[in-house]
Design a protein around this motif. Structure first.
Motif, PDB file in Angstrom:
ATOM      1  N   PRO A   1      44.027  76.263  42.039  1.00  0.00           N
ATOM      2  CA  PRO A   1      43.076  75.774  41.231  1.00  0.00           C
ATOM      3  C   PRO A   1      42.360  76.229  39.146  1.00  0.00           C
ATOM      4  O   PRO A   1      42.739  75.301  38.453  1.00  0.00           O
ATOM      5  CB  PRO A   1      41.920  75.318  42.332  1.00  0.00           C
ATOM      6  CG  PRO A   1      42.417  75.848  43.257  1.00  0.00           C
ATOM      7  CD  PRO A   1      43.705  77.015  42.971  1.00  0.00           C
ATOM      8  N   SER A   2      42.062  77.364  39.180  1.00  0.00           N
ATOM      9  CA  SER A   2      41.707  77.960  38.195  1.00  0.00           C
ATOM     10  C   SER A   2      43.226  77.932  36.895  1.00  0.00           C
ATOM     11  O   SER A   2      42.907  77.731  36.129  1.00  0.00           O
ATOM     12  CB  SER A   2      40.839  79.384  38.248  1.00  0.00           C
ATOM     13  OG  SER A   2      40.679  79.245  39.113  1.00  0.00           O
TER      14      SER A   2
ATOM     15  N   TYR B   1      43.210  73.741  36.146  1.00  0.00           N
ATOM     16  CA  TYR B   1      42.217  73.598  35.585  1.00  0.00           C
ATOM     17  C   TYR B   1      42.538  74.244  33.536  1.00  0.00           C
ATOM     18  O   TYR B   1      42.429  73.483  32.628  1.00  0.00           O
ATOM     19  CB  TYR B   1      40.781  74.367  36.109  1.00  0.00           C
ATOM     20  CG  TYR B   1      39.568  74.128  34.847  1.00  0.00           C
ATOM     21  CD1 TYR B   1      39.328  72.788  34.498  1.00  0.00           C
ATOM     22  CD2 TYR B   1      39.270  74.843  33.809  1.00  0.00           C
ATOM     23  CE1 TYR B   1      37.942  72.653  33.678  1.00  0.00           C
ATOM     24  CE2 TYR B   1      38.177  74.505  33.068  1.00  0.00           C
ATOM     25  CZ  TYR B   1      37.392  73.539  32.695  1.00  0.00           C
ATOM     26  OH  TYR B   1      36.552  73.388  31.901  1.00  0.00           O
ATOM     27  N   ASN B   2      43.055  75.688  33.763  1.00  0.00           N
ATOM     28  CA  ASN B   2      43.473  76.409  32.647  1.00  0.00           C
ATOM     29  C   ASN B   2      44.650  75.416  31.811  1.00  0.00           C
ATOM     30  O   ASN B   2      44.404  74.787  30.171  1.00  0.00           O
ATOM     31  CB  ASN B   2      44.108  77.744  32.760  1.00  0.00           C
ATOM     32  CG  ASN B   2      43.816  78.495  31.079  1.00  0.00           C
ATOM     33  OD1 ASN B   2      43.477  77.924  29.777  1.00  0.00           O
ATOM     34  ND2 ASN B   2      44.391  79.356  31.246  1.00  0.00           N
TER      35      ASN B   2
ATOM     36  N   PHE C   1      45.248  72.017  32.202  1.00  0.00           N
ATOM     37  CA  PHE C   1      44.495  70.660  31.874  1.00  0.00           C
ATOM     38  C   PHE C   1      43.788  71.020  30.521  1.00  0.00           C
ATOM     39  O   PHE C   1      43.983  69.809  29.750  1.00  0.00           O
ATOM     40  CB  PHE C   1      44.263  70.120  32.865  1.00  0.00           C
ATOM     41  CG  PHE C   1      45.290  69.235  33.797  1.00  0.00           C
ATOM     42  CD1 PHE C   1      45.857  69.095  33.343  1.00  0.00           C
ATOM     43  CD2 PHE C   1      44.688  70.019  34.965  1.00  0.00           C
ATOM     44  CE1 PHE C   1      46.933  67.776  33.527  1.00  0.00           C
ATOM     45  CE2 PHE C   1      46.112  68.809  36.067  1.00  0.00           C
ATOM     46  CZ  PHE C   1      46.672  68.468  35.122  1.00  0.00           C
ATOM     47  N   ILE C   2      42.721  72.022  30.126  1.00  0.00           N
ATOM     48  CA  ILE C   2      42.088  72.080  28.835  1.00  0.00           C
ATOM     49  C   ILE C   2      43.283  72.607  27.820  1.00  0.00           C
ATOM     50  O   ILE C   2      42.459  72.051  27.154  1.00  0.00           O
ATOM     51  CB  ILE C   2      41.453  73.307  29.026  1.00  0.00           C
ATOM     52  CG1 ILE C   2      40.004  73.486  30.166  1.00  0.00           C
ATOM     53  CG2 ILE C   2      40.464  74.417  28.425  1.00  0.00           C
ATOM     54  CD1 ILE C   2      39.086  71.426  30.344  1.00  0.00           C
TER      55      ILE C   2
END
Length: 75
Positions: A26-27, A30-31, A33-34
């Motif tokens: 998940p990290s 998330y990275n 999508f950032i």
């Protein structure tokens, strides 16, 4: 009720492999999508999704091995 210790150890080891993947996957997603403007966005997203699927696979395989060892299920 006897347990098969080798199969129990294998199941616990697989679940321990899944534990860091549950946080790393998940990290990475998330990275991805950032950093949508980066050209590597889709590759990083695919790696994150793969890591999440790998964590789920290791977790289910480990739980199956643990239950097989506890209930003396023959394969």
């Amino acid at each position: 009720m006897f347990t098969k210790k080798e199969l129990l150890n294998k199941g616990i080891k697989l679940m321990l492999y899944a534990l860091p993947l549950m946080f790393i996957g998940p990290s990475v997603i998330y990275n991805a999508f950032i950093n949508k403007k980066n050209m590597w966005h889709y590759l990083v997203l695919a790696v994150g999704v793969f890591l999440c699927f790998l964590a789920v696979y290791f977790l289910f395989k480990g739980i199956k091995n643990v239950t097989d060892s506890l209930f003396n299920n023959e394969r």
